[in-house]
Design a protein around this motif. Structure first.
Motif, PDB file in Angstrom:
ATOM      1  N   THR B 237      53.999  46.677  43.816  1.00 36.76           N
ATOM      2  CA  THR B 237      53.578  45.278  43.936  1.00 36.76           C
ATOM      3  C   THR B 237      52.458  45.014  42.932  1.00 36.76           C
ATOM      4  O   THR B 237      51.510  45.794  42.847  1.00 36.76           O
ATOM      5  CB  THR B 237      53.037  45.023  45.357  1.00 36.76           C
ATOM      6  OG1 THR B 237      53.912  45.652  46.288  1.00 36.76           O
ATOM      7  CG2 THR B 237      52.938  43.533  45.646  1.00 36.76           C
ATOM      8  N   VAL B 238      52.582  43.953  42.177  1.00 38.72           N
ATOM      9  CA  VAL B 238      51.507  43.573  41.263  1.00 38.72           C
ATOM     10  C   VAL B 238      50.681  42.469  41.931  1.00 38.72           C
ATOM     11  O   VAL B 238      51.214  41.459  42.397  1.00 38.72           O
ATOM     12  CB  VAL B 238      52.072  43.075  39.916  1.00 38.72           C
ATOM     13  CG1 VAL B 238      50.938  42.606  39.012  1.00 38.72           C
ATOM     14  CG2 VAL B 238      52.866  44.186  39.242  1.00 38.72           C
ATOM     15  N   VAL B 239      49.378  42.740  42.032  1.00 39.75           N
ATOM     16  CA  VAL B 239      48.491  41.749  42.647  1.00 39.75           C
ATOM     17  C   VAL B 239      47.701  41.082  41.542  1.00 39.75           C
ATOM     18  O   VAL B 239      47.038  41.752  40.746  1.00 39.75           O
ATOM     19  CB  VAL B 239      47.530  42.434  43.642  1.00 39.75           C
ATOM     20  CG1 VAL B 239      46.527  41.430  44.183  1.00 39.75           C
ATOM     21  CG2 VAL B 239      48.312  43.094  44.762  1.00 39.75           C
ATOM     22  N   LYS B 240      47.783  39.797  41.480  1.00 39.16           N
ATOM     23  CA  LYS B 240      47.021  39.075  40.469  1.00 39.16           C
ATOM     24  C   LYS B 240      45.636  38.779  41.032  1.00 39.16           C
ATOM     25  O   LYS B 240      45.498  38.257  42.135  1.00 39.16           O
ATOM     26  CB  LYS B 240      47.745  37.776  40.086  1.00 39.16           C
ATOM     27  CG  LYS B 240      47.222  37.219  38.791  1.00 39.16           C
ATOM     28  CD  LYS B 240      48.117  36.098  38.256  1.00 39.16           C
ATOM     29  CE  LYS B 240      47.504  35.560  36.972  1.00 39.16           C
ATOM     30  NZ  LYS B 240      47.914  34.175  36.716  1.00 39.16           N
ATOM     31  N   VAL B 247      39.667  42.171  48.017  1.00 41.51           N
ATOM     32  CA  VAL B 247      40.139  41.977  49.395  1.00 41.51           C
ATOM     33  C   VAL B 247      41.613  42.360  49.501  1.00 41.51           C
ATOM     34  O   VAL B 247      42.033  43.048  50.444  1.00 41.51           O
ATOM     35  CB  VAL B 247      39.934  40.497  49.817  1.00 41.51           C
ATOM     36  CG1 VAL B 247      40.515  40.250  51.216  1.00 41.51           C
ATOM     37  CG2 VAL B 247      38.451  40.159  49.771  1.00 41.51           C
ATOM     38  N   LEU B 248      42.405  41.931  48.490  1.00 38.28           N
ATOM     39  CA  LEU B 248      43.842  42.217  48.532  1.00 38.28           C
ATOM     40  C   LEU B 248      44.100  43.729  48.467  1.00 38.28           C
ATOM     41  O   LEU B 248      44.978  44.248  49.158  1.00 38.28           O
ATOM     42  CB  LEU B 248      44.548  41.514  47.370  1.00 38.28           C
ATOM     43  CG  LEU B 248      44.587  39.977  47.487  1.00 38.28           C
ATOM     44  CD1 LEU B 248      45.174  39.347  46.224  1.00 38.28           C
ATOM     45  CD2 LEU B 248      45.389  39.550  48.723  1.00 38.28           C
ATOM     46  N   ILE B 249      43.317  44.435  47.630  1.00 35.27           N
ATOM     47  CA  ILE B 249      43.492  45.890  47.549  1.00 35.27           C
ATOM     48  C   ILE B 249      43.131  46.541  48.879  1.00 35.27           C
ATOM     49  O   ILE B 249      43.850  47.410  49.387  1.00 35.27           O
ATOM     50  CB  ILE B 249      42.636  46.473  46.397  1.00 35.27           C
ATOM     51  CG1 ILE B 249      43.236  46.067  45.049  1.00 35.27           C
ATOM     52  CG2 ILE B 249      42.548  48.000  46.486  1.00 35.27           C
ATOM     53  CD1 ILE B 249      42.379  46.416  43.864  1.00 35.27           C
TER      54      ILE B 249
END
Lengths: 388, 259
Positions: B237-240, B247-249
């Motif tokens: 998954t690539v998180v921008k 927070v997303l990590i």
């Protein structure tokens, strides 16, 4: 001809490989940059008992020969330790041949067990500013005094002199114009490193920087009679004792560096993707690596033959010199090919190839230059007239 | 104190390991054989106990001819002698049959302790120690990260997810070890040379007292029905990062139970 697997050799190879695996490329890069002696590695080699491999068993050594010492050095170099690793332990593994072959019982009793236990650091002090390969021209002179000798002179390219407690030192004891043969009148000493009398100056250099190389300025250094190795005046013969063997062992170090470079380059060629495919698919990348392997394997075979001849007491000048020549070329070819495969990254420190490259270049001038090897073969094997 | 260390030769985890599609057994020709990693810790622990309490360390290996390389390495680390049960009839034996074969062979030896790695890197069943203790009727002390022998009893620290348990038994006993227990030594040069002269007793199943009907692929109690290679890795998954990347990590790690 018997090329079947020798289990002791295989076990030695594997054990050294396992030990060296604890000292990755990063360890050697760090020491090459900081120019610190690799003590942790040295101590691990001592602890596993690899020093004194060729020292006779009655003095606590392994009683083995050039063949086994060569395996150890090739494995050390091939781990990525290269010449930093080999030079740190080289004299301990194979530098005492003059004492083993010609030394008095007293010298052997006093020093060989300490070589095995690893606390005795020694430098080979032969070459001088005006006497490199031209050994008999050396000007360091030992003057007879009561109970011993007083040595004065200059030495250069002396490895590990910062750590050394003793020097295997060659000096004139009779002036060259007073001897019948110029190889007469030289004497080999196991000289104590009295730092009041010996000034040691490190030489900044291109590579192999974890192990120091130095100039020595020796001023009236006293060496007692009992620390003469072999006969007074016969030092040239004494020093020749280990030269062919040293060539073969150094040749193995060169092969090891080549194998380290080839391993990295092969992995890189499999993983590095350019234009949507691994670069190893390009024959322009693959062929030099295949050629490097062939050259390394061929040099290895020459080394094995030379080592076998020496260990079995046969003359080996031709083979030992050929082994040194082929190995130095093969090691350098492999390091150069590896650099090309890595492109710009090969030039960066991060990929370690540049370190191998600098060390592989060293092996074409040390312990003897390729040109002097050719001189030997031209004159002593082919019978051509001497050119110098 | 006499200690028997069980040593298994496994395919090197550094190389590509394969199963033979014909009978679902390990393809031994596909990669180099090495000592099962945890068994090296078992050997090391045995050597340390010997250094402290005296006695002998015997290596026991059940395996094909090529396992002699691993036996030699174990002897090069400092073990005194070895027993190699080597018989074509053993090929394809499963964990229970192997435990049976080891138990039978141990019947021909004198020992106070049996030490083994808690699992092997090839089959990873981790049951041989338990099965062996059952066959022998001996206490088993598993997952040891520390071993102390005192007279006729042995005490271990049994590693758990959040600490350890102290477990005690009387000798003889079977102990399995984890990698936290020690740092295995390298074979030293002198021991490599000495290993050549150490006795290795090679036994057929008959000599070890093993019943041919109870071992081998045909009589195995378990069967590999099917196998498949692990699926290739997916893209992930690539998180921008729009200011909330941290927070997303953290959320991602929490969802995978890493934090």
């Amino acid at each position: 001809m018997d090329f079947s697997k020798d289990t002791v050799h295989e076990d030695i190879r594997q054990a050294v490989r396992d030990l060296c695996a604890k000292f990755p490329d990063e360890y050697w890069m760090k020491h090459d940059q900081s120019q610190e002696f690799p003590w942790e590695f040295y101590n691990a080699i001592v602890e596993a008992g690899w020093l004194g491999l060729t020292v006779p068993t009655e003095y606590g050594g392994g009683g083995l020969g050039v063949t086994e010492a060569a395996i150890v050095e090739q494995e050390i170099a091939a781990s990525g330790a290269g010449m930093n690793g080999c030079s740190a332990v080289h004299i301990g593994i194979f530098g005492f041949e003059p004492i083993i072959k010609y030394g008095s019982e007293d010298l052997k009793q006093r020093f060989l067990p300490r070589l095995v236990s690893g606390d005795l650091h020694v430098s080979f002090a032969v070459t001088e500013p005006d006497a490199g390969t031209d050994t008999t021209n050396l000007s360091t002179f030992a003057r007879k005094v009561d109970g011993g000798w007083l040595v004065s002179g200059k030495k250069v390219w002396i490895t590990k002199a910062q750590e050394a407690e003793r020097l295997i030192l060659l000096a004139r004891t009779t002036p060259r114009d007073q001897v019948a043969k110029k190889t007469d009148g030289l004497t080999l000493f196991f000289a104590p490193m009295d730092r009041e009398r010996v000034t040691v100056r490190p030489i900044p250099k291109m590579g192999r920087n974890a192990v120091d190389t130095n100039e020595l300025f020796i001023d009236d250094l006293f060496v007692p009679d009992e620390d003469v190795i072999g006969e007074v005046g016969k030092g040239f013969k004494t020093i020749l004792a280990g030269l062919n063997a040293e060539r073969v062992i150094s040749a193995n170090a060169a092969i090891g560096i080549g194998r380290a470079a080839l391993r990295r380059a092969t992995n890189y060629a499999k993983e590095r993707v350019v234009f949507g495919r691994p670069i190893g698919k390009n024959q322009g990348i693959a062929f030099p690596l295949a050629e490097a392997l062939i050259k390394l394997d061929a040099a290895d075979l020459m080394c094995q033959q030379a080592a076998w001849l020496i260990d079995n007491g046969y003359p080996a000048g031709r083979q030992a010199n050929a082994a040194k020549f082929l190995a130095a070329e093969a090691g350098f070819f492999a390091a150069d090919a590896a650099l090309s495969v890595h492109g710009g990254y090969g030039y960066s420190k991060e990929y370690h190839i540049e370190r191998y490259f600098r060390e592989a270049r060293l092996m074409r001038i040390a312990p003897i230059s390729q040109e002097m090897v050719l001189n030997y073969v031209a004159e002593h094997v082919l019978g051509l007239p001497r050119s110098y | 104190m006499n200690i028997v260390v069980l040593v298994k030769q496994v395919p090197d985890t550094e190389t590509e390991r394969k199963l033979d599609p014909a009978d679902s057994t390990v393809d031994r020709a596909a990669s180099d054989g090495v000592i099962n990693e945890l068994d090296e810790y078992a050997i090391e622990e045995a050597l340390r106990l010997k250094e402290k309490h005296g006695g002998e360390v015997t290596i026991l290996t059940v395996g094909p001819e090529q396992a002699t390389d691993s036996i030699r390495k174990a002897l090069s680390m400092g073990a005194d002698k070895a027993v190699h049960v080597c018989d074509d009839a053993l090929a394809g034996s499963d964990a229970l049959q192997t435990a049976y074969a080891i138990a039978q062979t141990l019947g021909t030896l004198e020992y106070d302790l049996v030490i083994l790695g808690s699992e092997s890197t090839d089959a990873r069943t981790g049951v041989v120690g338990a099965a062996l203790a059952e066959y022998l009727g001996l206490p088993q002390l598993t997952l040891a990260n520390k071993v102390d022998v005192d007279g006729t009893s042995v005490k271990i620290q049994r590693q758990t997810d959040d600490g350890y348990q102290v477990v005690e038994a009387t000798l003889p006993a079977v102990i399995s070890v984890v990698e936290k227990i020690n740092e295995p030594r390298y074979p030293s040069f002198k021991l490599i040379m000495a290993a050549k002269k150490k006795p290795v007793t090679k036994l057929s199943i008959a000599e070890a007292g093993i019943d041919a009907d109870k071992v081998g692929l045909a009589n195995a109690t378990t069967q590999v029905v099917d196998f498949a290679p692990a699926p290739p890795r997916t893209a992930g998954t690539v998180v921008k990062d729009e200011g909330n990347g941290g927070v997303l990590i953290a959320d991602f790690l929490a969802s995978k139970k890493f934090v």
